[in-house]
Design a protein around this motif. Structure first.
Motif, short mmCIF file in Angstrom:
data_model
loop_
_atom_site.label_atom_id
_atom_site.label_comp_id
_atom_site.label_asym_id
_atom_site.label_seq_id
_atom_site.Cartn_x
_atom_site.Cartn_y
_atom_site.Cartn_z
N MET A 1 0.84 -1.19 0.00
CA MET A 1 0.00 0.00 0.00
C MET A 1 0.88 1.25 0.00
O MET A 1 1.78 1.39 0.82
CB MET A 1 -0.89 -0.01 1.25
CG MET A 1 -1.85 1.15 1.30
SD MET A 1 -3.10 0.90 2.55
CE MET A 1 -2.63 2.14 3.70
N LYS A 2 0.61 2.14 -0.92
CA LYS A 2 1.38 3.38 -1.02
C LYS A 2 0.85 4.39 -0.02
O LYS A 2 -0.35 4.51 0.19
CB LYS A 2 1.28 3.96 -2.43
CG LYS A 2 1.91 3.12 -3.48
CD LYS A 2 1.77 3.77 -4.84
CE LYS A 2 2.39 2.89 -5.90
NZ LYS A 2 2.26 3.48 -7.23
N LYS A 3 1.79 5.12 0.59
CA LYS A 3 1.43 6.20 1.50
C LYS A 3 2.22 7.43 1.09
O LYS A 3 3.31 7.34 0.53
CB LYS A 3 1.75 5.83 2.95
CG LYS A 3 0.90 4.70 3.49
CD LYS A 3 1.20 4.48 4.96
CE LYS A 3 0.34 3.39 5.55
NZ LYS A 3 0.64 3.19 6.97
N THR A 4 1.67 8.60 1.41
CA THR A 4 2.30 9.86 1.07
C THR A 4 3.02 10.43 2.29
O THR A 4 2.44 10.52 3.37
CB THR A 4 1.25 10.86 0.55
OG1 THR A 4 0.54 10.25 -0.52
CG2 THR A 4 1.90 12.14 0.06
N TYR A 5 4.27 10.80 2.08
CA TYR A 5 5.14 11.32 3.14
C TYR A 5 5.80 12.62 2.69
O TYR A 5 5.91 12.90 1.49
CB TYR A 5 6.26 10.32 3.46
CG TYR A 5 5.81 9.05 4.11
CD1 TYR A 5 5.84 8.90 5.49
CD2 TYR A 5 5.36 7.97 3.35
CE1 TYR A 5 5.44 7.72 6.09
CE2 TYR A 5 4.96 6.79 3.95
CZ TYR A 5 5.00 6.68 5.32
OH TYR A 5 4.60 5.50 5.92
N THR A 6 6.31 13.36 3.67
CA THR A 6 7.19 14.50 3.42
C THR A 6 8.56 14.14 3.98
O THR A 6 8.65 13.64 5.11
CB THR A 6 6.67 15.76 4.14
OG1 THR A 6 5.35 16.05 3.68
CG2 THR A 6 7.57 16.96 3.88
N LEU A 7 9.61 14.39 3.20
CA LEU A 7 10.96 14.19 3.73
C LEU A 7 11.26 15.33 4.67
O LEU A 7 11.43 16.48 4.25
CB LEU A 7 12.00 14.11 2.61
CG LEU A 7 13.45 13.98 3.07
CD1 LEU A 7 13.65 12.79 3.99
CD2 LEU A 7 14.37 13.90 1.88
N ASP A 8 11.30 15.04 5.95
CA ASP A 8 11.51 16.05 6.98
C ASP A 8 12.98 16.45 7.07
O ASP A 8 13.33 17.62 7.10
CB ASP A 8 11.01 15.53 8.32
CG ASP A 8 11.13 16.55 9.43
OD1 ASP A 8 10.60 17.68 9.25
OD2 ASP A 8 11.76 16.24 10.46
#
Length: 80
Positions: A1-8
């Motif tokens: 399952m794909k999830k959306t992230y931000t590279l912190d």
């Protein structure tokens, strides 16, 4: 399952990704598995594979967020 992230940020040997829908959830991925074109603040879609991660940069979403942030900063500067 794909999830959306931000590279912190990059922290020692890992990239620290924050889940977009719940930034209290972090995902640590070894730096060697992250494409050099992905920078802090970029929005990505990540899918865990059997031995690694598929990481896709979401260019349009990243640009929209950066434009919005820039606009908000300009508003703050102009209100001083």
């Amino acid at each position: 399952m794909k999830k959306t992230y931000t590279l912190d940020r990059f922290d020692n040997f890992f990239g620290v990704f924050l889940l977009r829908s719940d930034e209290s959830e972090q995902l640590l991925i070894p730096n060697g598995l992250i494409d050099n074109s992905i920078k802090e603040g970029d929005i990505v879609e990540i899918q865990k594979t059997e031995y690694s991660y598929d990481i896709a940069l979401l260019k349009e979403e990243t640009e929209q967020i950066k434009d919005k942030e820039s606009s908000l900063l300009d508003q703050l500067k102009n209100n001083k």
